[in-house]
Design a protein around this motif. Structure first.
Motif, PDB file in Angstrom:
ATOM      1  N   LEU A   3     -88.872  52.111 -24.659  1.00  0.00           N
ATOM      2  CA  LEU A   3     -89.738  52.097 -23.850  1.00  0.00           C
ATOM      3  C   LEU A   3     -89.360  53.215 -22.704  1.00  0.00           C
ATOM      4  N   VAL A   4     -90.366  53.695 -22.009  1.00  0.00           N
ATOM      5  CA  VAL A   4     -90.128  54.968 -21.085  1.00  0.00           C
ATOM      6  C   VAL A   4     -91.173  54.646 -19.869  1.00  0.00           C
ATOM      7  N   ARG A   5     -90.674  55.305 -19.052  1.00  0.00           N
ATOM      8  CA  ARG A   5     -91.781  55.668 -17.855  1.00  0.00           C
ATOM      9  C   ARG A   5     -91.897  57.035 -17.770  1.00  0.00           C
ATOM     10  N   TYR A   6     -93.033  57.791 -17.653  1.00  0.00           N
ATOM     11  CA  TYR A   6     -93.059  59.143 -17.459  1.00  0.00           C
ATOM     12  C   TYR A   6     -94.121  59.531 -16.592  1.00  0.00           C
ATOM     13  N   GLY A   7     -93.813  60.861 -16.101  1.00  0.00           N
ATOM     14  CA  GLY A   7     -94.694  61.611 -15.087  1.00  0.00           C
ATOM     15  C   GLY A   7     -94.031  61.741 -13.770  1.00  0.00           C
ATOM     16  N   ALA A   8     -94.947  62.158 -12.686  1.00  0.00           N
ATOM     17  CA  ALA A   8     -94.212  62.804 -11.631  1.00  0.00           C
ATOM     18  C   ALA A   8     -93.788  61.229 -10.531  1.00  0.00           C
ATOM     19  N   VAL A   9     -92.874  61.617  -9.830  1.00  0.00           N
ATOM     20  CA  VAL A   9     -92.357  60.619  -8.721  1.00  0.00           C
ATOM     21  C   VAL A   9     -93.238  59.766  -8.322  1.00  0.00           C
ATOM     22  N   GLY A  10     -93.299  58.477  -8.318  1.00  0.00           N
ATOM     23  CA  GLY A  10     -94.119  57.475  -7.835  1.00  0.00           C
ATOM     24  C   GLY A  10     -95.350  57.218  -8.364  1.00  0.00           C
ATOM     25  N   THR A  11     -95.489  57.939  -9.429  1.00  0.00           N
ATOM     26  CA  THR A  11     -96.848  57.879 -10.521  1.00  0.00           C
ATOM     27  C   THR A  11     -96.769  57.777 -11.936  1.00  0.00           C
ATOM     28  N   GLU A  12     -95.380  57.215 -12.128  1.00  0.00           N
ATOM     29  CA  GLU A  12     -95.109  57.255 -13.398  1.00  0.00           C
ATOM     30  C   GLU A  12     -95.916  56.014 -14.441  1.00  0.00           C
ATOM     31  N   LYS A  13     -95.957  56.247 -15.644  1.00  0.00           N
ATOM     32  CA  LYS A  13     -96.881  55.594 -16.443  1.00  0.00           C
ATOM     33  C   LYS A  13     -95.974  54.846 -17.424  1.00  0.00           C
ATOM     34  N   PRO A  14     -96.129  53.727 -18.152  1.00  0.00           N
ATOM     35  CA  PRO A  14     -95.571  53.055 -19.217  1.00  0.00           C
ATOM     36  C   PRO A  14     -95.668  53.831 -20.669  1.00  0.00           C
ATOM     37  N   GLY A  15     -94.646  54.164 -21.447  1.00  0.00           N
ATOM     38  CA  GLY A  15     -94.800  54.657 -22.506  1.00  0.00           C
ATOM     39  C   GLY A  15     -93.926  54.005 -23.694  1.00  0.00           C
ATOM     40  N   LEU A  16     -93.891  54.560 -24.699  1.00  0.00           N
ATOM     41  CA  LEU A  16     -92.765  54.157 -25.805  1.00  0.00           C
ATOM     42  C   LEU A  16     -92.786  55.497 -26.719  1.00  0.00           C
ATOM     43  N   ILE A  17     -91.571  55.572 -27.324  1.00  0.00           N
ATOM     44  CA  ILE A  17     -91.330  56.632 -28.179  1.00  0.00           C
ATOM     45  C   ILE A  17     -91.364  55.887 -29.511  1.00  0.00           C
ATOM     46  N   ASP A  18     -92.473  56.734 -30.509  1.00  0.00           N
ATOM     47  CA  ASP A  18     -92.581  56.126 -31.820  1.00  0.00           C
ATOM     48  C   ASP A  18     -91.563  56.535 -32.716  1.00  0.00           C
ATOM     49  N   SER A  19     -91.706  56.269 -34.206  1.00  0.00           N
ATOM     50  CA  SER A  19     -90.566  56.394 -35.095  1.00  0.00           C
ATOM     51  C   SER A  19     -90.261  57.900 -35.392  1.00  0.00           C
ATOM     52  N   ALA A  20     -91.565  58.826 -35.050  1.00  0.00           N
ATOM     53  CA  ALA A  20     -91.471  60.078 -35.168  1.00  0.00           C
ATOM     54  C   ALA A  20     -90.830  60.768 -34.127  1.00  0.00           C
ATOM     55  N   GLY A  21     -90.333  60.229 -32.994  1.00  0.00           N
ATOM     56  CA  GLY A  21     -89.725  60.782 -31.548  1.00  0.00           C
ATOM     57  C   GLY A  21     -91.097  61.072 -30.675  1.00  0.00           C
ATOM     58  N   ALA A  22     -92.403  60.911 -30.906  1.00  0.00           N
ATOM     59  CA  ALA A  22     -93.547  61.444 -30.135  1.00  0.00           C
ATOM     60  C   ALA A  22     -93.538  60.150 -28.953  1.00  0.00           C
ATOM     61  N   LEU A  23     -93.838  60.651 -27.698  1.00  0.00           N
ATOM     62  CA  LEU A  23     -94.088  60.078 -26.681  1.00  0.00           C
ATOM     63  C   LEU A  23     -95.627  59.421 -26.818  1.00  0.00           C
ATOM     64  N   ARG A  24     -95.788  58.113 -26.702  1.00  0.00           N
ATOM     65  CA  ARG A  24     -97.215  57.467 -26.595  1.00  0.00           C
ATOM     66  C   ARG A  24     -97.344  56.662 -25.306  1.00  0.00           C
ATOM     67  N   ASP A  25     -98.738  56.765 -24.984  1.00  0.00           N
ATOM     68  CA  ASP A  25     -99.041  56.286 -23.611  1.00  0.00           C
ATOM     69  C   ASP A  25     -99.272  54.654 -23.797  1.00  0.00           C
ATOM     70  N   LEU A  26     -98.700  53.931 -22.875  1.00  0.00           N
ATOM     71  CA  LEU A  26     -98.976  52.327 -23.010  1.00  0.00           C
ATOM     72  C   LEU A  26     -99.745  51.823 -21.872  1.00  0.00           C
ATOM     73  N   SER A  27    -100.401  52.690 -21.241  1.00  0.00           N
ATOM     74  CA  SER A  27    -101.152  52.328 -20.074  1.00  0.00           C
ATOM     75  C   SER A  27    -102.430  51.281 -20.156  1.00  0.00           C
ATOM     76  N   SER A  28    -102.994  51.299 -21.436  1.00  0.00           N
ATOM     77  CA  SER A  28    -103.860  50.604 -22.070  1.00  0.00           C
ATOM     78  C   SER A  28    -103.616  49.160 -22.307  1.00  0.00           C
ATOM     79  N   VAL A  29    -102.189  49.161 -22.433  1.00  0.00           N
ATOM     80  CA  VAL A  29    -101.635  47.818 -22.959  1.00  0.00           C
ATOM     81  C   VAL A  29    -100.892  47.020 -21.652  1.00  0.00           C
ATOM     82  N   ILE A  30    -100.267  47.567 -20.937  1.00  0.00           N
ATOM     83  CA  ILE A  30     -99.475  47.264 -19.773  1.00  0.00           C
ATOM     84  C   ILE A  30     -99.582  48.082 -18.667  1.00  0.00           C
ATOM     85  N   HIS A  31     -99.409  47.162 -17.362  1.00  0.00           N
ATOM     86  CA  HIS A  31     -99.553  48.226 -16.099  1.00  0.00           C
ATOM     87  C   HIS A  31     -98.389  49.089 -16.006  1.00  0.00           C
ATOM     88  N   ASP A  32     -97.117  48.506 -16.253  1.00  0.00           N
ATOM     89  CA  ASP A  32     -95.848  48.983 -16.130  1.00  0.00           C
ATOM     90  C   ASP A  32     -94.658  48.228 -16.778  1.00  0.00           C
TER      91      ASP A  32
END
Length: 288
Positions: A3-32
């Motif tokens: 699980l990761v948080r990505y983006g500019a300081v103060g506006t980070e979004k939740p994400g996850l790293i998939d099995s291929a190493g790609a960053l996926r956005d989790l904003s539609s699932v959780i707020h943070d």
């Protein structure tokens, strides 16, 4: 999961790293990635998400700390016998506990700022433990069930502030940027044994620390149990479990960080950090 948080300081979004190493956005699932997300129910919900159905994030965005709104950061001193020896400290009979101000926390690759008046800013690679469930006086046997996951910590320290400025160690541990976390939080189900992880740190390409969590004096389970006796551990709290030998203070003669240095560190399976060291603050350096 990673699980990761990505983006500019103060506006980070939740994400996850998939099995291929790609960053996926989790904003539609959780707020943070916060206390609510880190409990058993929250992590179970995330585990049921198909990463292939999440938007892939293009480019190379900045990673922030993977845990939002850390309630408290508890650190463990002298938890490796060789590190105690290199700093001329006795091997503790009970865990040495101190606090690091949460204002020190930054992302894994954000700049490290040498504080004003510092001459002895030092490095420490450590295994970080993220609490997922409220823990009060838990047994050692059940302690790991309260852990949401693990991450890399650089427990930066100013040794003069720590030892010569009076009072507790917190003064030398809490300067701004002295708590890089991440790059991601690896959930506990993907870390079968936290006492079976190699950890390392380099400055300007020279390896100073090369340790292993199996040599901890007090295990992760012991630490969670012990600390929960003295304070309630809450979801999102971070425990930094101590550093192996090889810190700057332990070199002969001691070596400390200087403007322009590059720190690289990592833990097996938990990712790597990279920080540039500066003597003055840069814009966009402090994370939420």
């Amino acid at each position: 999961m990673k699980l990761v948080r990505y983006g500019a300081v103060g506006t980070e979004k939740p994400g996850l790293i998939d099995s291929a190493g790609a960053l996926r956005d989790l904003s539609s699932v959780i707020h943070d990635i916060d206390a609510k997300a880190l409990g058993h129910e929250g992590l179970a919900r995330l585990a049921n998400v198909d990463p292939r159905q999440l938007p892939q994030v293009e480019g190379q965005p900045r990673y922030g700390t993977p845990v939002a709104h850390v309630g408290k950061m508890i650190c463990v001193g002298m938890n490796y016998a060789e590190h105690a020896a290199e700093t001329n400290a006795p091997v503790p009979q009970m865990p040495v506990i101190f606090m690091k101000a949460t204002s020190a926390i930054v992302g894994p690759n954000d700049d490290v700022i040498i504080p004003q008046g510092s001459t002895k800013t030092d490095w420490e690679v450590e295994l970080g433990v993220v609490i997922g469930e409220t823990a009060r006086s838990v047994s050692e046997e059940e302690a790991l069930s309260y852990v949401a996951g693990y991450l890399v910590v650089n427990d930066l320290s100013e040794r003069d502030f720590q030892f010569e400025h009076g009072g507790q160690w917190v003064k030398g541990k809490s300067c701004d940027t002295f708590g890089p976390l991440g790059p991601w939080l690896v959930t506990a189900d993907d870390v079968p044994d936290p006492q079976n992880l190699g950890l390392w740190l380099e400055v300007n390409g020279h390896r100073y620390q090369n340790g292993h969590t199996r040599t901890m004096i007090f295990s992760v389970a012991k630490l969670v149990s012990h600390i929960s006796r003295y304070m309630t551990l809450q979801p999102g709290d971070v425990i930094s479990t101590g550093t192996p030998a090889g810190v700057g203070l332990g070199q002969k003669p001691p070596i400390y960080l200087r403007d322009g240095d590059v720190i690289e560190l990592g833990i097996e399976g938990l990712g790597q950090q990279r920080q540039q060291v500066h003597t003055h603050a840069s814009s966009g350096n402090v994370t939420a």
